[in-house]
Design an enzyme around this catalytic site. Structure first.
Site, mmCIF file in Angstrom:
data_model
loop_
_atom_site.group_PDB
_atom_site.id
_atom_site.type_symbol
_atom_site.label_atom_id
_atom_site.label_comp_id
_atom_site.label_asym_id
_atom_site.label_seq_id
_atom_site.Cartn_x
_atom_site.Cartn_y
_atom_site.Cartn_z
ATOM 1 C CG ASP A 179 3.989 -12.594 -2.839
ATOM 2 O OD1 ASP A 179 3.670 -11.773 -3.706
ATOM 3 O OD2 ASP A 179 3.659 -12.487 -1.640
ATOM 4 C CD GLU A 287 4.968 -9.573 3.569
ATOM 5 O OE1 GLU A 287 6.005 -8.884 3.589
ATOM 6 O OE2 GLU A 287 4.099 -9.481 2.692
HETATM 7 O O1 LIG Z 1 -0.312 -10.410 -8.711
HETATM 8 C C1 LIG Z 1 0.109 -11.118 -7.754
HETATM 9 O O2 LIG Z 1 -0.331 -12.212 -7.435
HETATM 10 C C2 LIG Z 1 1.250 -10.577 -6.898
HETATM 11 O O3 LIG Z 1 1.905 -9.526 -7.576
HETATM 12 C C3 LIG Z 1 0.767 -10.108 -5.504
HETATM 13 O O4 LIG Z 1 -0.344 -9.296 -5.652
HETATM 14 C C4 LIG Z 1 1.893 -9.427 -4.732
HETATM 15 O O5 LIG Z 1 1.877 -9.901 -3.404
HETATM 16 C C5 LIG Z 1 1.778 -7.950 -4.666
HETATM 17 O O6 LIG Z 1 1.111 -7.397 -3.816
HETATM 18 C C6 LIG Z 1 2.515 -7.166 -5.680
HETATM 19 O O7 LIG Z 1 2.023 -5.888 -5.783
#
Ligand SMILES: O=C(O)[C@@H](O)[C@H](O)[C@H](O)C(=O)CO
Length: 525
Positions: A179, A287
């Site tokens: 992510d 994504e």
């Molecule tokens: O806090 C983070 O870095 C992640 O959770 C990030 O914000 C994630 O992509 C997200 O949107 C989870 O709500």
């Protein structure tokens, strides 16, 4: 556990013909049992104080079983029974035998949900909630930011989730999202750790400063581009209307064209670079996110981005615009909900037109807009991402079990909020309305979990809390994890009630925030 007892357990499992409801050994965790011909696999749960010690038990032909890292073993005729740890070697050995243990692409799953677990012990509860729900869980989802702040690796995240998948016997498919990766080495790191998906964060390639230019400055900058580019963009978009669906169309004014190009085209080109360097060679689920930029993604910007990707032959699985309004951490949507719906209609139409789903980042706790998202994306599908809200449910356990510690954690977080200035942007950071620590005591500490500003303070300070040391000793981490693991059932209950609020609204099982809160909040008091 005596090895001969485990051999007896194996024979009882083989004789049970798939009905494991009345096994004599309660230590055999029934959802984990797998039988492949005459081979048997399961997780053993043994009481260890208030916690559960888990071991993998495998019963296979002697030649095969060497794949596993055994702590102990015993022969049984031509079979060998081994007992081992839930470690990386043993997980990969199971992946060789059961494809569903490995993360996979979200492609083909209509509804998918990110369940970022910053602590590594939420996935079992998540899987028990998701079984039969028709939503694919992206169990492993940690941003590089979260990994840095928690001192975890992408491999830790994939393994914690992957072991839960085997333990819960979850065979319907799950994903692992690298992510908010921003550059080739972060993408490479996520791919090599076994992520099935990457979320390419284009924030650093998106030029927010363009939004502040005057019309003349904007025009001058745009027309300074190569003449063939200016010609192409003007011929393709200027004063054009794109009818995307019966309800949605997009018009490009001169300003729309020039801002879309100067703010976003660099990100389009970068997405193309990452696509050919990683997404194609590794067959990744892709994504693209722009949810953390300063400028919102207008429908025109979104159409431009999608159309330029399409022109390059690129269709992501999901794309995360920065919607109108605010999707801040740990709290409900902020903005005009009617306008959000009006613009969401267009964003959804664009996604459908170009063949991908919308992704909703910071999806935790947006209870006021889930009905809209679920209704408007019902036919085409949605991807919603949560993470910090699962961390907050862990803090709810701490507040319930050791209120004094929770008071201390909040004061520490409030007093050191500058730690996360470089990582997160949220209201509680700036407007100073979070509850003052001196007003918080063991009697009212649970109210922190329902106060928006306190939630934001606690949601983002996870790294500082877990890593604070004094005289080379963790101040909170060890106490935190002992309480959480001693009360795993309470954590599981809180997690499932809270995430169920999200799912009921997204799936149209409830229409309003009040409805789901009335249904689930009483269960977590
Ligand atoms: O806090 C983070 O870095 C992640 O959770 C990030 O914000 C994630 O992509 C997200 O949107 C989870 O709500």
């Amino acid at each position: 556990m005596e090895l001969q007892q485990l051999v007896t357990d194996v024979h009882e499992i083989l004789a049970a013909n798939g009905d494991y409801t009345n096994l004599s050994d309660a230590a055999v965790y029934q959802p984990s049992i797998q039988v492949d011909r005459k081979n048997v696999y399961f997780i053993l749960h043994e009481a260890n104080g208030k916690q559960v010690a888990k071991s993998l038990v495998v019963y296979e032909d002697r030649a095969q079983v060497a794949d596993f890292d055994a702590r102990e073993s015993v022969q049984d005729a031509n079979k060998t029974l081994v007992v081992g740890d839930l470690n990386e070697t043993n997980w990969h050995a199971l992946v060789k035998r059961f494809a569903w243990v490995k993360p996979t692409s979200r492609h083909g799953y209509k509804y998918t949900f990110g369940l970022g677990d910053r602590l590594g012990n939420a996935s079992n509860a998540h899987l028990r909630l998701f079984k039969g729900r028709g939503i694919m869980p992206v169990l492993a989802q940690q941003s590089i930011r979260e990994l840095l702040l928690t001192n975890r690796t992408e491999t830790d995240v994939v393994l914690d989730a992957g072991w839960a998948v085997f333990e819960e016997g979850y065979t319907d498919g799950w994903a692992a999202d690298g992510d908010h990766v921003k550059n080739p080495h972060e993408v490479d790191y996520a791919v090599k750790a076994g992520c099935s998906m990457i979320t390419l964060d284009c924030t650093e390639k998106i030029h927010n400063e363009i939004a502040d230019l005057s019309d003349d400055e904007l025009d001058a900058k745009f027309n300074a581009l190569d003449v063939d580019l200016v010609k192409y963009f003007n011929e393709t978009y200027l004063d054009k209307d794109f009818q995307i669906s019966d309800q949605a169309s997009v018009h490009f004014s001169k300003k729309d064209v020039e801002q879309s190009v100067l703010i976003f085209f660099g990100a389009v080109e970068y997405a193309e670079f990452i696509y050919h360097k990683f997404v194609v060679p590794y067959n990744l689920d892709f994504e693209i996110s722009m949810d953390e930029t300063i400028v919102p993604t207008t429908p025109a910007n979104h159409y431009f981005f999608a159309n330029e990707l399409h022109r390059k032959g690129i269709t992501p699985e999901t794309l995360a615009p920065k919607f109108y309004g605010e999707f801040q951490k740990a709290i409900d949507y902020i903005g005009d909900i009617d306008r959000f719906e009006r613009e969401y209609v267009v964003h959804e139409a664009i996604a459908e037109h170009f063949g991908y789903k919308l992704s909703i980042h910071s999806g935790s706790d947006k209870l006021s807009v889930y009905e809209i998202i679920g209704r408007l994306s019902k036919e085409h599908g949605w991807h919603v991402k949560t993470a910090g809200t699962n961390w907050l449910e862990a803090l709810r356990v701490i507040a319930h079990v050791d209120p004094k510690l929770m008071v201390e954690l909040y004061k520490f977080s409030y007093d050191n909020l500058d730690d996360v200035k470089a990582f997160y942007v949220f209201n509680a950071q700036t407007d100073g309305t979070a509850p003052k620590p001196e007003t918080i005591n063991t009697d009212n500490v649970m109210t922190l979990l329902s106060d928006d500003d306190a939630r934001q303070v606690l949601h983002t300070m996870y790294g500082s809390i877990l890593n604070l040391q004094k005289s080379y000793r963790y101040v909170y981490r060890d106490r935190f994890f002992k309480i959480l693991k001693d009360h795993q059932a309470l954590y599981d209950k809180y997690l499932n009630a809270h995430i169920a609020e999200h799912l009921d609204l997204l799936q149209g099982l409830a229409k309003t925030k009040a409805e789901v809160q009335a249904k689930y909040e009483p269960t977590i008091q």
